[in-house]
Design a protein around this motif. Structure first.
Motif, mmCIF file in Angstrom:
data_model
loop_
_atom_site.group_PDB
_atom_site.id
_atom_site.type_symbol
_atom_site.label_atom_id
_atom_site.label_comp_id
_atom_site.label_asym_id
_atom_site.label_seq_id
_atom_site.Cartn_x
_atom_site.Cartn_y
_atom_site.Cartn_z
ATOM 1 N N THR A 189 -0.221 -5.558 -6.154
ATOM 2 C CA THR A 189 -1.451 -5.866 -5.411
ATOM 3 C C THR A 189 -1.115 -6.219 -3.960
ATOM 4 O OG1 THR A 189 -1.426 -8.271 -5.701
ATOM 5 C CG2 THR A 189 -2.298 -6.954 -7.540
ATOM 6 N N ASP A 190 -2.165 -6.465 -3.183
ATOM 7 C CA ASP A 190 -1.982 -6.943 -1.801
ATOM 8 C C ASP A 190 -1.987 -8.474 -1.727
ATOM 9 O OD1 ASP A 190 -1.966 -4.301 -0.920
ATOM 10 O OD2 ASP A 190 -4.132 -4.289 -0.559
ATOM 11 N N GLU A 198 -10.615 1.156 -8.636
ATOM 12 C CA GLU A 198 -9.927 0.565 -7.481
ATOM 13 C C GLU A 198 -9.967 -0.957 -7.575
ATOM 14 O OE1 GLU A 198 -11.288 1.917 -3.628
ATOM 15 O OE2 GLU A 198 -10.086 0.393 -2.573
ATOM 16 N N SER A 199 -8.815 -1.579 -7.451
ATOM 17 C CA SER A 199 -8.739 -3.041 -7.458
ATOM 18 C C SER A 199 -9.250 -3.587 -6.135
ATOM 19 C CB SER A 199 -7.290 -3.484 -7.668
ATOM 20 O OG SER A 199 -7.137 -4.849 -7.304
ATOM 21 N N ARG A 200 -10.022 -4.679 -6.198
ATOM 22 C CA ARG A 200 -10.482 -5.309 -4.959
ATOM 23 C C ARG A 200 -9.321 -5.997 -4.248
ATOM 24 N NH1 ARG A 200 -14.760 -9.975 -6.479
ATOM 25 N NH2 ARG A 200 -15.450 -8.573 -8.134
ATOM 26 N N TYR A 201 -8.220 -6.172 -4.930
ATOM 27 C CA TYR A 201 -7.056 -6.843 -4.343
ATOM 28 C C TYR A 201 -5.936 -5.866 -3.984
ATOM 29 C CZ TYR A 201 -9.476 -10.890 -6.268
ATOM 30 O OH TYR A 201 -10.420 -11.835 -6.575
ATOM 31 N N ALA A 202 -6.263 -4.570 -3.931
ATOM 32 C CA ALA A 202 -5.245 -3.566 -3.602
ATOM 33 C C ALA A 202 -5.951 -2.427 -2.878
ATOM 34 C CB ALA A 202 -4.550 -3.066 -4.868
ATOM 35 N N ASP A 203 -5.815 -2.422 -1.560
ATOM 36 C CA ASP A 203 -6.543 -1.484 -0.700
ATOM 37 C C ASP A 203 -6.244 -0.035 -1.072
ATOM 38 O OD1 ASP A 203 -8.119 -0.667 1.499
ATOM 39 O OD2 ASP A 203 -6.308 -0.419 2.717
ATOM 40 N N ASP A 204 -7.297 0.751 -1.233
ATOM 41 C CA ASP A 204 -7.171 2.185 -1.469
ATOM 42 C C ASP A 204 -6.339 2.496 -2.719
ATOM 43 O OD1 ASP A 204 -7.848 4.758 -0.755
ATOM 44 O OD2 ASP A 204 -6.038 5.079 0.437
ATOM 45 N N SER A 205 -6.455 1.646 -3.723
ATOM 46 C CA SER A 205 -5.652 1.817 -4.937
ATOM 47 C C SER A 205 -6.399 2.623 -5.988
ATOM 48 C CB SER A 205 -5.280 0.445 -5.513
ATOM 49 O OG SER A 205 -6.447 -0.277 -5.866
ATOM 50 N N LYS A 239 0.836 -1.201 0.000
ATOM 51 C CA LYS A 239 0.000 0.000 0.000
ATOM 52 C C LYS A 239 0.877 1.260 0.000
ATOM 53 C CE LYS A 239 -3.908 2.038 2.476
ATOM 54 N NZ LYS A 239 -4.848 1.871 3.610
#
Lengths: 256, 256
Positions: free
Chosen positions: A246-247, A65-72, A4
């Protein structure tokens, strides 16, 4: 670095380099953005060519915003983007906010960084990483399965390994079927239509020493190649080596 | 019967019944046909809900022959089709040639017939088959992952088994991840929002005897339900039990 935090630094311009090795064990993704009019054909092309185009996530039109990358934010969180118009590269930029269209659909696609980490974890070294170069990539004579306007040859990445290590790198990369999986070929490049191993079409060349074999994997540049063939009005991709972080954990993609 | 011959008999009207048990070990498929304007949303919905919507093949707009069914025609080779307009069932027909539009995209989706055969091969019997009924299907309170205009609850099929057989049917059906895979639930129906097990929303009810447990699988009616929610201008599906018979072998979908 924390994924992040890395995305934030990319967004505010304090991180501008290649993301290779910058995000620990987090999954990094290839990017293809297309207007929705091309989205069905492209998703079907991906489904039919999973080894080259393993889709991790689709951001529907209107989503950034990607669901796999917070606050992206997909418009700002990659260090370098390539803009193609009618199949021709017209710009390389660090922010695509001003190019953004409401009908853009974003595809995040699995990347070889994931299996490279697994190879390194086996105690093997990877020559282009040691040399600080981008991986060597080649067009082959292997046709992909077309879908709608998308078609073209498979693009492969090549890494030389000691011939005794080929079995290990095959076994390890086969454990990541959603990240290009095992090699498509090793040995004589001419068998897959590569005439000059010293001159890759993409990336940078690397020496193949005595006792080494070139090993070839399906490459995430394949869909970019297909998209360039399709000549969409507009298409945006990451620049090679400058990925979306990604996260997700690389290890979560390993199938035992 | 030979699959190609069966498709011919369906096409010329000499075979008009349910295809259950009619095609030996060949894969039978659920059908969803939609105008291309809905195709991206639907393919993404399928990708996001693989267990309920395992896509075997997509016939692009303009195509009517399956690559997995020699000399087939998707407009005539299913004994019974349902026509929906704006989400409402308006017609049930044995030939859709006169409804055909050039922009139609056809989705062939994995069907529980494949894993049912594998259960039978274990020496177990399946009650609704013995009773000559259609399988019991229920809406649950489990939300699917939406995509574009498609959303809705997971629909499940239910088969009662002796409680000692649940482990076996779980193990066997898990071997077919592209044909709905293992059960999503067994035991108390209320845990997945089914209030009255005696009254299925689709198909026919079946008794659950002393010592038996209801076992629930993700069902190919899920995408029909989602498509009805989306109220597309026009949609065509197979009628339950009247499937598209391919030349593929069930066993080729078993993962060991």
């Amino acid at each position: 670095m924390d994924a992040k935090k890395l995305r934030e630094e990319i967004r505010n311009g304090s991180f501008t380099g290649s993301t290779s090795g910058a995000a620990g064990n987090k999954v990094q993704a290839n990017l293809v953005i297309l207007p929705k009019a091309y989205a069905f054909d492209f998703l079907l092309y991906a489904m039919r060519n999973k080894k080259a185009v393993p889709v991790i996530e689709v951001l529907e039109d209107g989503q950034t915003e990607s669901r796999y990358a917070d606050d992206s934010d997909i418009r700002t969180d990659i260090p370098k983007y390539n803009i193609y118009k009618d199949g021709v590269l017209t710009d390389t930029v660090d922010d695509i906010s001003e190019y953004w269209q409401d009908d853009f659909v974003t595809f995040l696609i699995g990347c070889s960084f994931t299996f490279e980490q697994a190879i390194l974890d086996e105690g093997l070294s990877i020559k282009h990483i040691d040399a600080g170069r981008n991986v060597a990539m080649y067009k082959t004579n292997i046709a992909t399965d077309p879908a709608g306007v998308f078609s073209g040859e498979l693009v492969v990445s090549m890494r030389p390994f000691d011939e005794n290590a080929v079995e290990t790198v095959t076994r390890v990369t086969e454990q990541f079927p959603e990240m290009h999986g095992g090699p498509v070929h090793y040995g004589d490049p001419r068998e897959i239509g590569i005439k000059d191993i010293g001159h890759p079409e993409y990336g940078e060349s690397i020496e193949i020493d005595e006792g080494e074999l070139p090993v070839f994997w399906a490459c995430g540049v394949t869909p970019q190649n297909a998209a360039v063939n399709a000549k969409p009005r507009v298409m945006i991709t990451h620049a090679p080596g400058y990925m979306f972080v990604t996260d997700l954990e690389n290890e979560d993609y390993r199938q035992k």
